[in-house]
Design a protein around this motif. Structure first.
Motif, PDB file in Angstrom:
ATOM      1  N   SER A 185     -32.299  24.415  -7.272  1.00  0.00           N
ATOM      2  CA  SER A 185     -33.544  24.417  -8.054  1.00  0.00           C
ATOM      3  C   SER A 185     -33.395  25.249  -9.321  1.00  0.00           C
ATOM      4  N   GLN A 186     -32.696  26.389  -9.237  1.00  0.00           N
ATOM      5  CA  GLN A 186     -32.554  27.254 -10.414  1.00  0.00           C
ATOM      6  C   GLN A 186     -31.750  26.573 -11.509  1.00  0.00           C
ATOM      7  N   ALA A 187     -30.792  25.735 -11.140  1.00  0.00           N
ATOM      8  CA  ALA A 187     -30.029  25.007 -12.153  1.00  0.00           C
ATOM      9  C   ALA A 187     -30.951  24.107 -12.968  1.00  0.00           C
ATOM     10  N   MET A 188     -31.862  23.416 -12.287  1.00  0.00           N
ATOM     11  CA  MET A 188     -32.767  22.504 -12.990  1.00  0.00           C
ATOM     12  C   MET A 188     -33.879  23.253 -13.727  1.00  0.00           C
ATOM     13  N   MET A 217     -34.641  22.986 -17.772  1.00  0.00           N
ATOM     14  CA  MET A 217     -35.979  22.769 -18.333  1.00  0.00           C
ATOM     15  C   MET A 217     -36.473  23.953 -19.154  1.00  0.00           C
ATOM     16  N   GLY A 218     -35.701  25.045 -19.183  1.00  0.00           N
ATOM     17  CA  GLY A 218     -36.162  26.240 -19.886  1.00  0.00           C
ATOM     18  C   GLY A 218     -37.292  26.936 -19.170  1.00  0.00           C
ATOM     19  N   LEU A 219     -37.285  26.892 -17.829  1.00  0.00           N
ATOM     20  CA  LEU A 219     -38.388  27.432 -17.037  1.00  0.00           C
ATOM     21  C   LEU A 219     -37.966  28.607 -16.156  1.00  0.00           C
ATOM     22  N   LEU A 220     -36.869  29.273 -16.496  1.00  0.00           N
ATOM     23  CA  LEU A 220     -36.444  30.416 -15.704  1.00  0.00           C
ATOM     24  C   LEU A 220     -37.444  31.561 -15.820  1.00  0.00           C
ATOM     25  N   ALA A 221     -37.504  32.386 -14.766  1.00  0.00           N
ATOM     26  CA  ALA A 221     -38.332  33.583 -14.815  1.00  0.00           C
ATOM     27  C   ALA A 221     -37.815  34.522 -15.906  1.00  0.00           C
ATOM     28  N   ARG A 232     -27.416  19.265 -22.291  1.00  0.00           N
ATOM     29  CA  ARG A 232     -27.609  18.273 -23.352  1.00  0.00           C
ATOM     30  C   ARG A 232     -28.500  17.136 -22.871  1.00  0.00           C
ATOM     31  N   TYR A 233     -29.475  16.780 -23.719  1.00  0.00           N
ATOM     32  CA  TYR A 233     -30.314  15.607 -23.489  1.00  0.00           C
ATOM     33  C   TYR A 233     -29.949  14.571 -24.544  1.00  0.00           C
ATOM     34  N   ARG A 234     -29.451  13.428 -24.087  1.00  0.00           N
ATOM     35  CA  ARG A 234     -28.973  12.370 -24.985  1.00  0.00           C
ATOM     36  C   ARG A 234     -28.037  12.937 -26.067  1.00  0.00           C
ATOM     37  N   GLY A 235     -27.161  13.852 -25.649  1.00  0.00           N
ATOM     38  CA  GLY A 235     -26.165  14.416 -26.563  1.00  0.00           C
ATOM     39  C   GLY A 235     -26.647  15.603 -27.357  1.00  0.00           C
ATOM     40  N   ARG A 236     -27.954  15.912 -27.320  1.00  0.00           N
ATOM     41  CA  ARG A 236     -28.498  17.025 -28.104  1.00  0.00           C
ATOM     42  C   ARG A 236     -28.554  18.280 -27.235  1.00  0.00           C
ATOM     43  N   GLU A 237     -28.019  19.380 -27.749  1.00  0.00           N
ATOM     44  CA  GLU A 237     -28.050  20.639 -27.014  1.00  0.00           C
ATOM     45  C   GLU A 237     -29.487  21.182 -26.960  1.00  0.00           C
ATOM     46  N   ILE A 238     -29.987  21.426 -25.736  1.00  0.00           N
ATOM     47  CA  ILE A 238     -31.355  21.930 -25.611  1.00  0.00           C
ATOM     48  C   ILE A 238     -31.416  23.317 -24.963  1.00  0.00           C
ATOM     49  N   LEU A 239     -30.299  23.808 -24.432  1.00  0.00           N
ATOM     50  CA  LEU A 239     -30.314  25.143 -23.838  1.00  0.00           C
ATOM     51  C   LEU A 239     -30.457  26.184 -24.952  1.00  0.00           C
ATOM     52  N   GLY A 240     -31.476  27.006 -24.816  1.00  0.00           N
ATOM     53  CA  GLY A 240     -31.705  28.043 -25.813  1.00  0.00           C
ATOM     54  C   GLY A 240     -32.560  27.608 -26.982  1.00  0.00           C
ATOM     55  N   LEU A 241     -33.080  26.365 -26.951  1.00  0.00           N
ATOM     56  CA  LEU A 241     -33.974  25.937 -28.025  1.00  0.00           C
ATOM     57  C   LEU A 241     -35.229  26.808 -28.057  1.00  0.00           C
ATOM     58  N   PRO A 242     -35.795  27.052 -29.240  1.00  0.00           N
ATOM     59  CA  PRO A 242     -37.086  27.751 -29.294  1.00  0.00           C
ATOM     60  C   PRO A 242     -38.147  26.977 -28.503  1.00  0.00           C
ATOM     61  N   ALA A 243     -39.113  27.712 -27.972  1.00  0.00           N
ATOM     62  CA  ALA A 243     -40.124  27.111 -27.100  1.00  0.00           C
ATOM     63  C   ALA A 243     -40.806  25.916 -27.764  1.00  0.00           C
ATOM     64  N   ARG A 244     -41.098  26.028 -29.048  1.00  0.00           N
ATOM     65  CA  ARG A 244     -41.812  24.945 -29.738  1.00  0.00           C
ATOM     66  C   ARG A 244     -40.980  23.661 -29.750  1.00  0.00           C
TER      67      ARG A 244
END
Length: 544
Positions: free
Chosen positions: A51-54, A58-62, A72-84
């Protein structure tokens, strides 16, 4: 499968948490991919990191958690993206269904308001259009009378209906990836089957990729295309579902498969004494009513059900939520009022006062489904286990009482030196052992076990099943085992009672009922629980 480019790709994903006891390394450099139209099951025991991996993806860690690596989502890096920026993807392109909808749905808002929110945010719909789409979504996930359900609050829906609402919310923006975190754990087998069939049909309609997080290997085998097995934060085995779950290569996967409850229980001797006998039990509840509301609505939760339990016997009581099985269990030990004749150890209990009932109740104890809810968080384990002794044997001195507590903890294979700790310091399986110790410290003759294993991992379930078998052999205990998990009931019980809508639809020796069920409803339950087809098994054995 169509497209081969991954929708979601986790590469060398690492998750750590800073705690008072130091750093916890929850996920250790895992690699996973999900393609369009594909279902990936991520399986493993509690604490494996699935569960923690997912949540990291999703950027939902405590707040005390941090993730490194790549998502990556469809090749785009999303880890660490700003919340907006992440909010444009989260919910709209990648959606998540959580395990317990009652903790995910806001109890203060109607279903309609909660469904409208993602539609207005991600689809930019106005209030009227969002409401119309909410009705369409509830219809899509199979909720009857959707217009009326929009005005309902979460507590007014059943568990299966709440889970369907969660699915509707997740699908509101028509995401590409659906992460389903233990979406069926607390549901009955028939509702489980309906939810999985719903997800499968929606996947085909929207060509979604699904990540299915579960500790139930049977569901993973039935539902997934590929399986990743996690242990201690690592992926220890991955491959086609039928291959991994029928011909596993890793010892841990083999251990998980071997943890499925097995074995049968022999019936007691024909001349075994009857410890509990009940005839034509009726339980009726009144709901609503009042000066302006009119007469209350009467619901017959148990309708003319009879039970005979012998010494050393285990009767499994099965059925869906609302079937009356737990209500029957409580009625038989007079925790709720009922009509009908009940005899404990040959003595009628209908006319007993509180003192008379107390004397009998030390011989009949109950173990509840959720030990975290039934164990006081303010009491130590020693205090919890000794509570019954204080009520029923007040003459005992402190030293004798403590010796009996130690013996009960040893009986359930818990270290007595831990008796000064509190429930939150133990795992789910350990807490259930504490609840059993609290019941057996009084040396009862009958135990009512109300869904005692439903929320536990299979390996932990197996340990509890073996514990209950040993205690029954050593002390000649009789069990009423209430559950919707037919595999656990089959392993523990020598007699089965099948209930539906308060009525007994079938009863008989366990293997007769499972092998040749007479009632259509029993056949439906068994088909839902053991739904893997011969064709699927054949495909697995032929090589996948």
């Amino acid at each position: 499968m169509g497209e081969t480019t991954p929708l979601l790709e986790l590469a060398n994903l690492d998750v750590r948490f800073d705690t008072a006891d130091g750093e916890v390394h929850a996920v250790r450099g895992i690699n996973l991919t999900v393609a369009p139209g594909e279902t990936l099951a991520v399986v493993g025991e509690s604490g494996s990191g699935k569960s923690q991996a997912m949540m990291a993806a999703m950027g939902l860690l405590a707040k005390n958690g941090r993730a490194t690596g790549s998502v990556r989502y469809r090749g785009r890096e999303i880890l660490g993206l700003p919340a907006r920026a992440l909010d444009e993807i989260r919910g709209a392109k990648i959606a998540m269904i959580f395990q317990e909808p009652m903790t995910s749905l806001d109890p203060l808002y109607t279903i309609g308001n909660q469904l409208a929110e993602p539609l207005m945010r991600h689809k930019r719909l106005g209030a009227k259009a969002a409401r119309q789409r909410a009705v369409e979504l509830l219809t899509l996930v199979g909720i009857p009378d959707p217009e009326r359900r929009l005005r309902a609050y979460p507590h007014e829906l059943s568990g299966g209906q709440r889970q369907r609402v969660m699915i509707a919310m997740a699908l509101a923006a028509e995401p590409d990836v659906l992460i389903a975190d233990e979406p069926t754990t607390a549901l009955d087998v028939t509702v489980q089957a309906q939810i999985l069939e719903l997800l499968r049909s929606l996947q085909q309609r929207f060509h979604m990729g699904i990540v299915f997080i579960t500790h139930d290997l049977g569901l993973a085998r039935h539902f997934a295309d590929r399986v990743a097995v996690m242990r201690y934060g690592q992926v220890v085995e991955e491959g086609p579902a039928l291959r991994v779950l029928t011909r596993p290569e890793h010892d841990y996967t083999r251990m998980l498969l071997a943890a499925e409850p097995t074995g049968t229980k022999a019936p007691p001797p024909d001349d075994a004494p009857i410890v509990l006998e009940a005839r034509a039990i009726d339980v009726t509840f009144q709901i609503g009513g009042g000066l302006l509301a009119g007469p209350p609505l009467e619901i017959r939760a148990v309708d003319k059900v009879s039970v005979t339990l012998k010494q050393g016997q285990t009767i499994g009581i099965v059925g869906e939520s609302g079937s009356g099985k737990s209500t029957l269990g409580r009625a038989l030990i007079r925790l709720i009022h009922s009509e009908g004749d009940i005899r404990l150890f040959g003595q009628p209990i209908g006319g007993l006062d509180a003192a008379g009932l107390r004397a009998l109740r030390r011989q009949v104890q109950i173990v509840f489904q959720d030990p975290y809810g039934s164990l006081s968080p303010r009491m130590t384990v020693g205090e919890i286990v000794s509570e019954g002794l204080r009520v029923h044997e007040p003459q005992l001195d402190a030293r004798t009482r403590e010796q009996q507590v130690i013996a009960a903890l040893e009986d359930v294979t818990l270290d007595p030196s831990l008796r000064n700790r509190y429930p939150h310091e133990f795992s789910g399986g350990q807490r259930q052992r504490i609840a059993i110790a609290r019941a057996i410290v009084l040396k009862p003759r009958v135990l009512v076990l109300d869904e005692p294993t439903s929320a536990l991992d299979r390996s932990v379930q197996k340990g509890i099943v073996e514990l209950l078998r040993r205690l029954q052999r050593e002390y000649g205990l009789s069990y009423l085992f209430i559950s919707h998990d037919l595999s656990v009931v089959r392993a523990l019980s020598d007699w089965i009672m099948v209930m539906r809508r308060g009525q007994l639809v079938e009863a008989g020796p366990t293997e007769e009922v499972y092998g040749a069920p007479a009632a259509a409803y029993t056949r439906e339950l068994i088909a839902a629980a053991y739904g893997l087809t011969d064709a699927q098994e054949g495909a697995a054995s032929a090589g996948n």
